[in-house]
Design a protein around this motif. Structure first.
Motif, PDB file in Angstrom:
ATOM      1  N   ARG A   7       0.928  -1.046   0.094  1.00  0.00           N
ATOM      2  CA  ARG A   7      -0.030   0.125   0.026  1.00  0.00           C
ATOM      3  C   ARG A   7       0.785   1.178   0.097  1.00  0.00           C
ATOM      4  NH1 ARG A   7      -5.798   0.326   2.690  1.00  0.00           N
ATOM      5  NH2 ARG A   7      -6.368   1.317   0.968  1.00  0.00           N
ATOM      6  N   ARG A   8       0.476   2.076  -0.986  1.00  0.00           N
ATOM      7  CA  ARG A   8       1.258   3.356  -1.059  1.00  0.00           C
ATOM      8  C   ARG A   8       0.358   4.681  -0.523  1.00  0.00           C
ATOM      9  NH1 ARG A   8       3.951   4.310  -6.834  1.00  0.00           N
ATOM     10  NH2 ARG A   8       5.047   2.523  -6.848  1.00  0.00           N
ATOM     11  N   ASP A   9       0.889   5.359   0.315  1.00  0.00           N
ATOM     12  CA  ASP A   9       0.389   6.431   0.876  1.00  0.00           C
ATOM     13  C   ASP A   9       0.237   7.432  -0.339  1.00  0.00           C
ATOM     14  OD1 ASP A   9       0.212   5.590   3.557  1.00  0.00           O
ATOM     15  OD2 ASP A   9       2.198   6.639   4.138  1.00  0.00           O
ATOM     16  N   PRO A  10      -0.761   8.253  -0.329  1.00  0.00           N
ATOM     17  CA  PRO A  10      -0.859   9.110  -1.297  1.00  0.00           C
ATOM     18  C   PRO A  10      -0.006  10.200  -0.958  1.00  0.00           C
ATOM     19  CG  PRO A  10      -2.546   9.359  -0.058  1.00  0.00           C
ATOM     20  CD  PRO A  10      -2.004   8.284   0.534  1.00  0.00           C
ATOM     21  N   VAL A  11       0.664  10.663  -2.350  1.00  0.00           N
ATOM     22  CA  VAL A  11       1.683  11.706  -2.295  1.00  0.00           C
ATOM     23  C   VAL A  11       1.065  13.032  -2.210  1.00  0.00           C
ATOM     24  CG1 VAL A  11       3.642  12.733  -3.703  1.00  0.00           C
ATOM     25  CG2 VAL A  11       3.006  10.456  -3.786  1.00  0.00           C
ATOM     26  N   GLU A  12       1.247  13.828  -1.291  1.00  0.00           N
ATOM     27  CA  GLU A  12       0.942  15.330  -1.199  1.00  0.00           C
ATOM     28  C   GLU A  12       1.969  16.398  -1.246  1.00  0.00           C
ATOM     29  OE1 GLU A  12      -1.489  15.640   2.386  1.00  0.00           O
ATOM     30  OE2 GLU A  12      -2.648  13.885   2.091  1.00  0.00           O
ATOM     31  N   VAL A  13       1.703  17.360  -1.554  1.00  0.00           N
ATOM     32  CA  VAL A  13       2.658  18.453  -1.674  1.00  0.00           C
ATOM     33  C   VAL A  13       2.303  19.601  -0.606  1.00  0.00           C
ATOM     34  CG1 VAL A  13       3.859  20.290  -3.015  1.00  0.00           C
ATOM     35  CG2 VAL A  13       3.317  18.006  -4.040  1.00  0.00           C
ATOM     36  N   ASN A  14       3.166  19.662   0.282  1.00  0.00           N
ATOM     37  CA  ASN A  14       2.803  20.602   1.488  1.00  0.00           C
ATOM     38  C   ASN A  14       3.270  22.065   0.982  1.00  0.00           C
ATOM     39  OD1 ASN A  14       2.260  21.758   3.752  1.00  0.00           O
ATOM     40  ND2 ASN A  14       3.577  20.762   5.068  1.00  0.00           N
TER      41      ASN A  14
END
Length: 155
Positions: A7-14
């Motif tokens: 499972r991959r965590d969703p990629v987020e740009v902070n």
């Protein structure tokens, strides 16, 4: 056979650090920028080849090419000029009056200012000009003029 997929965590740009940096830059440039509060008019003063340095006068009437009068920071109509000049008359009698008329201003506008100054008892009136670069003299020059650096004032 079925293999379980990791499972991959969703990629987020902070964006929070980016916004912080942009606001800091904005504040830096707002604080370090100097703002000029003086309102300048684009005047083309007449030229003269004879002139002498003159001290700055605290009372200056500016006449724009459109014929608008300005005394201090206020734009004045023709009817308001007399009252505004009367308020500054004491200081103008003591230090003199400088008329900065645009070269394209009408002769009648300049004469109106001179007439109002005469009615107020102001006797020291100078007309601001710029120094002529070509060195030509006009045949109508009748006497010395007073010059400020870059402007010249003719009595």
């Amino acid at each position: 056979m079925r293999f379980p997929r990791p499972r991959r965590d969703p990629v987020e740009v902070n964006l929070t650090p980016l916004i912080d940096v942009v606001f800091l830059l904005l504040i830096f440039f707002m604080v370090s920028t100097t703002f000029e509060t003086r309102q300048a008019l684009e005047l083309t003063l007449p030229e003269t080849s004879s002139g002498a340095a003159a001290e700055a006068s605290p009372v200056t009437v500016v006449i724009t090419a459109a014929g608008v009068y300005r005394l201090g920071e206020r734009d004045l109509a023709t009817a308001e000029l007399s009252a505004a000049l009367a308020a500054e008359a004491e200081q103008a009698r003591e230090h003199g009056l400088v008329v900065e008329a645009d070269g394209r201003a009408s002769h009648a506008a300049v004469v109106h200012v001179l007439d109002q100054a005469g009615l107020q008892g102001i006797q020291r009136v100078r007309i601001a000009t710029t120094e002529s670069l070509s060195g030509e003299t006009f045949s109508g020059n009748s006497g010395p003029s007073e010059t400020t650096s870059p402007q010249t004032e003719t009595p």
